[in-house]
Design a protein around this motif. Structure first.
Motif, mmCIF file in Angstrom:
data_model
loop_
_atom_site.group_PDB
_atom_site.id
_atom_site.type_symbol
_atom_site.label_atom_id
_atom_site.label_comp_id
_atom_site.label_asym_id
_atom_site.label_seq_id
_atom_site.Cartn_x
_atom_site.Cartn_y
_atom_site.Cartn_z
ATOM 1 N N ASP A 1 -8.732 -6.872 10.514
ATOM 2 C CA ASP A 1 -8.220 -5.563 10.949
ATOM 3 C C ASP A 1 -9.196 -4.408 10.771
ATOM 4 N N ARG A 2 -10.132 -4.510 9.864
ATOM 5 C CA ARG A 2 -11.214 -3.542 9.690
ATOM 6 C C ARG A 2 -10.727 -2.110 9.615
ATOM 7 N N ASP A 3 -11.106 -1.294 10.607
ATOM 8 C CA ASP A 3 -10.795 0.142 10.573
ATOM 9 C C ASP A 3 -9.294 0.429 10.655
ATOM 10 N N THR A 4 -8.510 -0.539 11.131
ATOM 11 C CA THR A 4 -7.072 -0.328 11.258
ATOM 12 C C THR A 4 -6.434 -0.013 9.910
ATOM 13 N N ILE A 5 -6.946 -0.614 8.854
ATOM 14 C CA ILE A 5 -6.343 -0.440 7.533
ATOM 15 C C ILE A 5 -6.410 1.011 7.093
ATOM 16 N N VAL A 6 -7.559 1.623 7.236
ATOM 17 C CA VAL A 6 -7.710 3.022 6.813
ATOM 18 C C VAL A 6 -6.906 3.958 7.716
ATOM 19 N N LYS A 7 -6.769 3.600 8.989
ATOM 20 C CA LYS A 7 -5.974 4.427 9.896
ATOM 21 C C LYS A 7 -4.498 4.384 9.510
ATOM 22 N N ARG A 8 -4.000 3.198 9.159
ATOM 23 C CA ARG A 8 -2.591 3.070 8.802
ATOM 24 C C ARG A 8 -2.321 3.483 7.354
ATOM 25 N N ALA A 9 -3.328 3.379 6.514
ATOM 26 C CA ALA A 9 -3.163 3.753 5.098
ATOM 27 C C ALA A 9 -4.389 4.556 4.667
ATOM 28 N N PRO A 10 -4.450 5.828 5.053
ATOM 29 C CA PRO A 10 -5.647 6.638 4.800
ATOM 30 C C PRO A 10 -5.938 6.876 3.325
ATOM 31 N N TRP A 11 -5.034 6.493 2.434
ATOM 32 C CA TRP A 11 -5.287 6.653 1.004
ATOM 33 C C TRP A 11 -6.081 5.476 0.417
ATOM 34 N N VAL A 12 -6.401 4.481 1.252
ATOM 35 C CA VAL A 12 -7.241 3.366 0.807
ATOM 36 C C VAL A 12 -8.688 3.839 0.699
ATOM 37 N N ASP A 13 -9.367 3.464 -0.371
ATOM 38 C CA ASP A 13 -10.730 3.929 -0.627
ATOM 39 C C ASP A 13 -11.805 2.983 -0.114
ATOM 40 N N VAL A 14 -11.533 1.672 -0.151
ATOM 41 C CA VAL A 14 -12.557 0.692 0.212
ATOM 42 C C VAL A 14 -11.933 -0.439 1.009
ATOM 43 N N VAL A 15 -12.598 -0.834 2.097
ATOM 44 C CA VAL A 15 -12.225 -2.027 2.857
ATOM 45 C C VAL A 15 -13.474 -2.893 2.963
ATOM 46 N N LEU B 1 0.839 -1.208 0.000
ATOM 47 C CA LEU B 1 0.000 0.000 0.000
ATOM 48 C C LEU B 1 0.869 1.251 0.000
ATOM 49 N N GLY B 2 1.972 1.205 0.754
ATOM 50 C CA GLY B 2 2.886 2.346 0.773
ATOM 51 C C GLY B 2 3.493 2.613 -0.591
ATOM 52 N N HIS B 3 3.787 1.537 -1.321
ATOM 53 C CA HIS B 3 4.344 1.681 -2.671
ATOM 54 C C HIS B 3 3.365 2.378 -3.603
ATOM 55 N N LEU B 4 2.062 2.139 -3.393
ATOM 56 C CA LEU B 4 1.052 2.724 -4.275
ATOM 57 C C LEU B 4 0.666 4.155 -3.888
ATOM 58 N N ALA B 5 0.994 4.567 -2.659
ATOM 59 C CA ALA B 5 0.569 5.894 -2.189
ATOM 60 C C ALA B 5 1.000 7.027 -3.125
ATOM 61 N N PRO B 6 2.283 7.121 -3.516
ATOM 62 C CA PRO B 6 2.660 8.211 -4.419
ATOM 63 C C PRO B 6 2.030 8.080 -5.797
ATOM 64 N N MET B 7 1.812 6.860 -6.252
ATOM 65 C CA MET B 7 1.154 6.663 -7.545
ATOM 66 C C MET B 7 -0.275 7.191 -7.506
ATOM 67 N N LYS B 8 -0.951 6.934 -6.385
ATOM 68 C CA LYS B 8 -2.329 7.404 -6.241
ATOM 69 C C LYS B 8 -2.372 8.932 -6.137
ATOM 70 N N ALA B 9 -1.412 9.501 -5.426
ATOM 71 C CA ALA B 9 -1.370 10.966 -5.274
ATOM 72 C C ALA B 9 -1.171 11.659 -6.612
ATOM 73 N N ALA B 10 -0.429 11.008 -7.497
ATOM 74 C CA ALA B 10 -0.134 11.604 -8.803
ATOM 75 C C ALA B 10 -1.185 11.263 -9.852
ATOM 76 N N ARG B 11 -2.170 10.466 -9.468
ATOM 77 C CA ARG B 11 -3.149 9.984 -10.450
ATOM 78 C C ARG B 11 -4.562 10.181 -9.921
ATOM 79 N N PRO B 12 -5.158 11.332 -10.114
ATOM 80 C CA PRO B 12 -6.520 11.605 -9.631
ATOM 81 C C PRO B 12 -7.497 10.563 -10.175
ATOM 82 N N GLY B 13 -8.363 10.084 -9.296
ATOM 83 C CA GLY B 13 -9.366 9.108 -9.710
ATOM 84 C C GLY B 13 -8.970 7.675 -9.462
#
Length: 510
Positions: free
Chosen positions: A104-118, A79-91
């Motif tokens: 882990d449920r809500d933990t995922i979004v807390k640790r990786a807030p750039w995730v859209d769906v869990v 997920l960390g590897h994809l974070a800059p790719m997502k920031a540079a790619r709207p949508g």
């Protein structure tokens, strides 16, 4: 932003087709679920991203496993590897599902807030809706169902194989093995009705599939939810009545539920293959008790003996855990004894490691890493020796091999093709002069054995072109015009598949 359908039926926004990528971790259940996720996305108008896109897709879906060691670290690293790719790619959108998401449920979004769906293991059918809701509301959507919303086989499927298919007969598990977290994540066992299973298989065969693998967390416990203790053996026999179905396999059974009627059905049903995956986990009665495995060494070896008596050429494989808490040298020697007696064709061997949320994680007597490693190496060496010896017994035999796609990594340079024998052994054979397609069947004589494969170096005795090969050829020819794969859902005449062997047998190595 407006959406329209392009010539392939995919959703195009502002003239751009939206693509997807699904990354799968774990067992066959996850591989099968990923087929469903791909099918759902394609039914919603997405197109699979080209191979090797490495996250360069509009939607990237992680189908996670909570059983593998360091599964969470692997996920967050990706997920960390994809974070800059997502920031540079709207949508661009990222979704996380599967067992780790269920845990882990809500933990995922807390640790990786750039995730859209869990989403969890019980509501994979919601993925397209959750993606659209996240896009419209511009905030993460976390939805974890506590029980199964729809049996996976009622969902659309995107298969990679035209000739082989998974068929899920149950979901969930009623066992309480102390090393396994799967029942907490997949829920109690729920069985499909036999008529629904057989209808799906018949539909698959109608599409050209010639080999199916019945899939369940504890496949031979099938029927406990229906009140019929012989439901699984009846299902195997019913598969034998389906015209055009050449090979039937199943995974993974549990020794506790493996009954004589199942052995008889395997032996007496011609298209049920002479192959059995029977998880041992440990040869020590003391360790089996600590694992809450409801059988003992004598019972396990008794099953193996009965199977071999009924099906002499059966190839039997297993799962073994080394270094379970409290395991002594004597306990480990009992495992080695069973391996010598059972003479497995191969074994999936694992070093025990703690899984948070399991009873074993807090047990006393955790074994030092160096001790576990040393035992593991001894076990692997013994099994390698036995696998080679058992494979050497195949030399001189004439076998029917179903040609596979992508099984032989060196086939191009060796001028060979690869496939699976009836007992599921991998066979590399000399490429015949006539055209042979995945799904076709060749007859060859085994000339050489290695620990993990067989060779047929002489000429092919016979080639049988099959409907499965026709289906592969038709799909390949249409590949340039349409997204690769076969997209079906059970209500419309369904389909799934036993394609790549996953990291290991079914979740938790039942």
């Amino acid at each position: 932003m407006t959406s329209s359908k392009d010539g392939t039926g995919a959703v195009a926004e502002q003239g751009v087709t939206r693509t997807y990528e699904v990354r799968t971790y774990g067992c066959q259940m996850n591989v099968h679920d990923s087929e469903r996720l791909s099918g759902l996305l394609e039914a919603a108008g997405y197109v699979k991203a080209p191979a090797g896109s490495n996250g360069d897709a509009d939607v990237v879906v992680f189908n996670t496993c909570a059983v593998r060691e360091n599964a969470d670290n692997k996920l967050y690293g990706n997920l960390g590897h994809l974070a800059p790719m997502k920031a540079a790619r709207p949508g661009m959108q990222i979704a996380v599902g599967g067992c780790l998401a269920q845990k882990d449920r809500d933990t995922i979004v807390k640790r990786a807030p750039w995730v859209d769906v869990v989403f969890g293991t019980h509501n994979i059918g919601k993925l397209p809706v959750l993606l659209e809701r996240a896009r419209v509301q511009e905030e993460a959507q976390v939805e974890i169902a506590e029980s199964l919303e729809a049996f996976p086989s009622t969902l659309p499927t995107r298969r990679e194989s035209a000739y082989a298919a998974w068929v899920s007969i149950s979901v969930g598990c009623n066992n309480t093995c102390t090393f396994c977290i799967v029942p907490a994540l997949r829920g109690k066992e729920e069985d499909r009705r036999p008529g629904d299973i057989l209808a799906e298989i018949e539909a698959l065969v109608g599409e050209g599939v010639s080999e199916i693998t019945l899939l369940g967390q504890n496949v031979n416990a099938y029927g406990s939810d229906l009140g019929d203790r012989e439901a699984f053996s009846k299902l195997l026999r019913a598969c034998g009545e389906i015209e055009g179905l050449e090979r039937v396999r199943f995974t993974s059974p549990h020794p506790r539920d493996f009954t004589d009627d199942v052995i008889a059905a395997m032996a007496e049903t011609p298209n049920v293959m002479p192959q059995l995956h029977m998880p041992l986990q440990s040869g020590s009665d003391t360790v089996l008790k600590a694992m809450r495995r409801s059988y003992r060494q004598e019972r396990f070896l008794g099953i193996i003996e009965k199977v071999r008596a009924a099906i002499p050429h059966a190839a039997i494989s297993t799962d073994i855990i080394v270094g379970f808490p409290g395991e002594t040298e004597e306990d480990f020697e009992q495992t080695m004894h069973v391996v010598r007696e059972a003479r497995f064709a191969n074994a999936f061997t694992f070093q025990y490691s703690k899984r948070p949320g399991t009873p074993a994680a807090t047990m006393e007597g955790q074994i030092p890493k160096e001790v576990v490693q040393a035992r593991y190496e001894r076990l692997v060496a013994l099994q390698e020796e036995i696998s080679w010896e058992e494979n050497k017994k195949q030399v001189g035999r004439t076998l029917e091999v179903m040609v596979a796609e992508g099984e032989g990594r060196k086939d191009g340079e060796t001028h060979r093709l690869s496939g699976r024998a009836p007992d599921n052994r991998l066979v590399h054979f000399t490429k015949p002069d006539e055209d042979v397609r995945p799904g076709d069947v060749v007859t060859v004589e085994i000339t050489y054995a290695a620990p993990h494969h067989l060779l047929a170096e002489g000429p092919t005795t016979a080639v049988r072109r099959t409907r499965a090969g026709d289906a592969w050829e038709k799909r390949t020819a249409a590949g340039a015009a349409k997204p690769a794969g076969v997209l079906l859902g059970l209500p419309k005449i369904g389909v799934p598949e036993p394609l790549p062997v996953a990291d290991a047998p079914a979740c938790g190595s039942h």
